[in-house]
Design a protein around this motif. Structure first.
Motif, PDB file in Angstrom:
ATOM      1  N   HIS A  43       0.859  -1.174   0.000  1.00 37.17           N
ATOM      2  CA  HIS A  43       0.000   0.000   0.000  1.00 37.17           C
ATOM      3  C   HIS A  43       0.899   1.229   0.000  1.00 37.17           C
ATOM      4  CE1 HIS A  43      -3.013   2.964   1.276  1.00 37.17           C
ATOM      5  NE2 HIS A  43      -3.944   2.070   0.961  1.00 37.17           N
ATOM      6  N   ALA A  44       0.454   2.275  -0.651  1.00 35.19           N
ATOM      7  CA  ALA A  44       1.272   3.485  -0.757  1.00 35.19           C
ATOM      8  C   ALA A  44       1.581   4.104   0.594  1.00 35.19           C
ATOM      9  CB  ALA A  44       0.557   4.504  -1.648  1.00 35.19           C
ATOM     10  N   LYS A  45       0.708   3.898   1.596  1.00 24.52           N
ATOM     11  CA  LYS A  45       0.898   4.492   2.910  1.00 24.52           C
ATOM     12  C   LYS A  45       1.712   3.606   3.850  1.00 24.52           C
ATOM     13  CE  LYS A  45      -2.919   6.051   4.793  1.00 24.52           C
ATOM     14  NZ  LYS A  45      -4.356   6.274   5.112  1.00 24.52           N
ATOM     15  N   LEU A  46       1.999   2.372   3.426  1.00 28.03           N
ATOM     16  CA  LEU A  46       2.572   1.378   4.324  1.00 28.03           C
ATOM     17  C   LEU A  46       4.058   1.141   4.088  1.00 28.03           C
ATOM     18  CD1 LEU A  46       2.139  -0.883   6.470  1.00 28.03           C
ATOM     19  CD2 LEU A  46       1.542  -2.408   4.564  1.00 28.03           C
ATOM     20  N   ARG A  47       4.802   1.129   5.199  1.00 30.86           N
ATOM     21  CA  ARG A  47       6.216   0.734   5.177  1.00 30.86           C
ATOM     22  C   ARG A  47       6.421  -0.280   6.290  1.00 30.86           C
ATOM     23  NH1 ARG A  47      11.126   2.727   7.305  1.00 30.86           N
ATOM     24  NH2 ARG A  47      10.071   4.404   8.424  1.00 30.86           N
TER      25      ARG A  47
END
Length: 227
Positions: A43-47
């Motif tokens: 997901h673009a928000k997830l690291r």
């Protein structure tokens, strides 16, 4: 203002629910999932920050830089006390939690820290029930740190949106209890919640705070409804 969140325990049932709500909520700018194994989620928000020993991770030279600048930490790690010695359960429940929270209080002072405790936790720390006594000590030690700490004490938690428990015994139990959940919600609304409500309530207290720092199931549900 969008916030940055650290999430411990995202592979567990509660953590899965919290991660889902964080990724869906525009108030959460980014999520750093810290755990022992990869999530397998993109997901673009997830690291992700993966390490086999989370207590050791907190002492590594580069960890401070990776965990500084966050607004909230949602701590969803936990194990059942069944079959565990008191010392072993304390190491995971109390010692690991404080090994994470203490440096975070130094690196992100005043940030929100939400700890998933349990209904029936013994705040006096002197009761006869092992898990309740140890969770009580964990709560008390967290509340003494330089964090805006909230203790979540859910009762029965209903997983939603395809989320499942990692524990085989719990998965089997949910096969029986899930059809009964609507009845449980009607008969004991103050003792049941869902993975969705837990996630929403965590975001709510991180954004707006709450009138109490120890939230039972009814408080969790009413806080979640603010979103």
């Amino acid at each position: 203002m969008p916030m940055k969140v650290i999430l411990f325990g995202a592979t567990g049932m509660v953590g899965q629910g919290v991660l889902r709500e964080c990724l869906r909520d525009d108030r959460v700018e980014s999520v750093l999932a810290v755990g022992r194994t990869p999530l397998g989620v993109e997901h673009a928000k997830l690291r992700e920050l993966v390490h086999p020993d989370l207590a050791a991770l907190m002492n590594l030279p580069g960890t401070k830089a990776q965990l500084t600048g966050y607004d909230a930490c949602f701590f969803c790690l936990g194990v059942s006390s069944a079959g565990m010695s008191e010392a072993a359960y304390r190491r995971i429940t109390h010692d690991l939690t404080l090994a994470v929270a203490r440096p975070l209080a130094t690196w992100n002072p005043g940030s929100t820290f939400v700890y998933v405790s349990g209904q029936g936790t013994d705040s006096t720390e002197h009761g006869r029930v092992k898990w309740a006594r140890i969770k009580g000590r964990t709560e008390n030690d967290l509340l003494a740190l330089d964090l805006d700490a909230y203790m979540f004490r859910p009762g029965y938690i209903q997983p939603l949106h395809g989320i499942t428990s990692k524990t085989r015994l719990y998965r089997a139990a949910y096969v029986v209890t899930t059809p009964l959940y609507p009845l449980l919600r009607r008969l004991a609304p103050n003792h049941v919640t869902t993975t969705e409500q837990l996630g929403r309530a965590m975001i709510a207290v991180a954004v707006e705070g709450a009138r109490v720092h120890v939230l039972e199931a009814r408080d969790i549900n009413s806080t979640a409804s603010r979103l």
